[in-house]
Design a protein around this motif. Structure first.
Motif, PDB file in Angstrom:
ATOM      1  N   SER A  68     -43.583 -42.051  16.322  1.00  0.00           N
ATOM      2  CA  SER A  68     -42.576 -41.214  15.961  1.00  0.00           C
ATOM      3  C   SER A  68     -41.199 -41.738  16.551  1.00  0.00           C
ATOM      4  N   ASP A  69     -40.008 -41.199  16.024  1.00  0.00           N
ATOM      5  CA  ASP A  69     -38.749 -41.945  16.654  1.00  0.00           C
ATOM      6  C   ASP A  69     -38.449 -41.643  18.128  1.00  0.00           C
ATOM      7  N   SER A  70     -39.083 -40.360  18.518  1.00  0.00           N
ATOM      8  CA  SER A  70     -38.973 -40.079  20.072  1.00  0.00           C
ATOM      9  C   SER A  70     -39.766 -41.161  20.894  1.00  0.00           C
ATOM     10  N   VAL A  71     -41.260 -41.237  20.257  1.00  0.00           N
ATOM     11  CA  VAL A  71     -41.853 -42.317  20.823  1.00  0.00           C
ATOM     12  C   VAL A  71     -41.360 -43.853  21.074  1.00  0.00           C
ATOM     13  N   LEU A  72     -40.709 -44.271  19.936  1.00  0.00           N
ATOM     14  CA  LEU A  72     -40.072 -45.418  19.805  1.00  0.00           C
ATOM     15  C   LEU A  72     -38.785 -45.596  20.692  1.00  0.00           C
ATOM     16  N   GLU A  73     -37.982 -44.420  20.788  1.00  0.00           N
ATOM     17  CA  GLU A  73     -37.060 -44.592  21.789  1.00  0.00           C
ATOM     18  C   GLU A  73     -37.555 -44.393  23.062  1.00  0.00           C
ATOM     19  N   SER A  74     -38.581 -43.677  23.493  1.00  0.00           N
ATOM     20  CA  SER A  74     -38.966 -43.760  24.877  1.00  0.00           C
ATOM     21  C   SER A  74     -39.473 -45.136  25.308  1.00  0.00           C
ATOM     22  N   LEU A  75     -39.808 -45.747  24.395  1.00  0.00           N
ATOM     23  CA  LEU A  75     -40.500 -47.195  24.435  1.00  0.00           C
ATOM     24  C   LEU A  75     -39.312 -48.247  24.646  1.00  0.00           C
ATOM     25  N   ALA A  76     -38.263 -47.970  23.974  1.00  0.00           N
ATOM     26  CA  ALA A  76     -37.138 -48.823  23.938  1.00  0.00           C
ATOM     27  C   ALA A  76     -36.783 -48.756  25.415  1.00  0.00           C
ATOM     28  N   ASP A  77     -36.450 -47.488  25.887  1.00  0.00           N
ATOM     29  CA  ASP A  77     -35.936 -47.316  27.063  1.00  0.00           C
ATOM     30  C   ASP A  77     -36.789 -47.936  28.312  1.00  0.00           C
ATOM     31  N   ALA A  78     -38.124 -47.758  28.208  1.00  0.00           N
ATOM     32  CA  ALA A  78     -39.041 -48.207  29.022  1.00  0.00           C
ATOM     33  C   ALA A  78     -38.875 -49.852  29.018  1.00  0.00           C
TER      34      ALA A  78
END
Length: 297
Positions: A68-78
């Motif tokens: 999901s977009d939220s997972v991708l955003e969290s991964l990008a932050d990490a």
């Protein structure tokens, strides 16, 4: 791009981003002095992204479909991704989710007459239009004069990245050659993520990979970069060194094309150099020198 190729891109992009971040940079305690991996462990990235270790391992093995977009955003932050890297991650994810939808309409190979009019309306400023592969689509006379070395290659469209990596004169022409080479490969990598089915881009990357060890090294880094504004320093064979401010912007009326404009602050040596370049360009076209310099005929 085959599924295997896409999986490899995803795997190597994520693993290289993970490897560059130390526990200290991520705000994590570094237990023990002998870590067997460079950068973060998969478990650490999964924890910071808020996903299970198994799920992150599946993503890093090349499977972003369903993320999901939220997972991708969290991964990008990490992974502390910058703007270009985030765009690249989402591009890879969209292709993973629907390879058929990743096919984009090819960018125009010519410009409309009004775009050429815009270029020619800037007689004292090098201005040109390129596509995502760095093919030169249109230029004004000043841009042709500025990039005369690149245009000596008889192949059309001329390609700036081919010149950077395959022409022996490129290291002399570009004052900051190492940065230029790195940026050129990174911009192509970003375009490959956006448009993975572009046959001409695939052929260009293949040509450069076959003929340039430096390109192979840069390509393997999986770095991506926007090219919007900055300074480009050139050693022109006729007028000498030019330290040019550049702006690069999308042409909204021509999807896939970008307008590049090079300028110099008034009263600088580069501004004087551009005047000399204008006179030289005019002499190549048979225009009276006083007209080229903007004087009253």
């Amino acid at each position: 791009m085959s599924t295997d190729d896409l999986s490899t891109q995803v795997r190597e992009f994520l693993s290289t981003r993970r490897a560059r971040i130390s526990p200290e940079q991520a705000g994590l305690p570094a237990y023990g002095g002998n870590r067997r991996v460079k950068g973060l462990r998969r478990e650490e990235v999964a924890m910071m992204a808020g996903v299970s270790v198994d799920y992150y391992i599946r993503m890093e093995r090349g499977n972003l479909s369903g993320a999901s977009d939220s997972v991708l955003e969290s991964l990008a932050d990490a992974l502390q991704l910058d703007e270009a890297e985030r765009v690249h991650l989402f591009s890879l994810a969209r292709t993973s989710a629907s390879p058929s939808r990743a096919r984009r309409a090819p960018a125009p190979v010519t410009v409309r007459p009004v775009i050429q009019q815009v270029l020619d309306a800037m007689p004292d400023t090098p201005a040109w239009v390129r596509n995502g592969r760095h093919d030169i689509i249109a230029m004004n006379p000043m841009a042709r004069a500025l990039y005369s070395l690149i245009l000596e290659d008889p192949r059309r469209p001329a390609n700036t990245t081919r010149f950077v990596y395959l022409d022996r004169r490129a290291p002399e022409f570009f004052v900051d050659y190492e940065r230029i080479a790195q940026d050129a490969a990174a911009m192509l990598r970003l375009e490959a993520g956006r448009n993975p089915t572009d046959k001409a881009l695939i052929e260009l990357v293949g040509e450069l990979s076959t003929q340039s060890e430096l390109f192979r090294h840069r390509w393997a880094s999986h770095d991506v970069k926007f090219h919007r504004t900055g300074v480009k320093r050139l050693r022109h064979p006729v007028v000498g060194q030019l330290d040019l401010d550049f702006e690069s912007m999308d042409l909204s009326s021509e999807p896939g094309l970008r307008l590049n404009i090079y300028t110099a602050a008034a009263g600088t040596p580069t501004a004087d150099g551009l005047k000399l370049l204008a006179s030289w360009a005019a002499s190549q076209l048979g225009i009276p020198t006083e007209m080229a310099a903007g004087e009253t005929a």
